[in-house]
Design a protein around this motif. Structure first.
Motif: not given
Length: 121
Positions: A30-31, A65-66, A69-75
């Motif tokens: 991802x960028x 954090x590096x 996961x997608x779900x956590x990124x959305x949250x």
């Protein structure tokens, strides 16, 4: 347009402009880039622009954090918005877009956004 044109003919006046956040996915992963009105661009792991961006960036620095996961990124994105939003966040006043390894950008439906909002409350 006339107002904007006036500002290009006088010295000492700030030009109109916007910053953009551009997200994508390439062979390295991802960028995320921020482009300023001057044309300068910066790469980020997570960032924010606009009103209260300083608080939002500080919030992201603490939570990012590096290995997210997608779900956590959305949250995390929703919680970041909540930090600086003056009114209640609803599926009608925010949009969430995602891009993944398939390199296709997709905007979540209001129903999907509502599900994520329910998870963070």
């Amino acid at each position: 347009a006339r107002t904007q044109q006036k500002y290009t003919h006088r010295g000492g006046v700030r030009p109109f402009g916007i910053s953009l956040m551009i997200a994508g996915y390439d062979e390295t992963g991802p960028q995320l880039f921020q482009v300023d009105p001057s044309g300068a661009y910066f790469g980020w792991k997570a960032s924010a622009i606009g009103k209260n961006h300083v608080n939002a960036k500080s919030f992201l620095e603490k939570r990012y954090n590096e290995d997210v996961e997608l779900e956590d990124a959305i949250h995390t994105a929703i919680l970041t918005l909540k930090e600086g939003f003056e009114e209640a966040i609803t599926a009608e006043n925010i949009e969430i877009g995602i891009v993944g390894p398939d390199k296709k950008f997709r905007v979540l439906t209001p129903a999907e956004v509502q599900d994520y909002l329910a998870e963070v409350e």
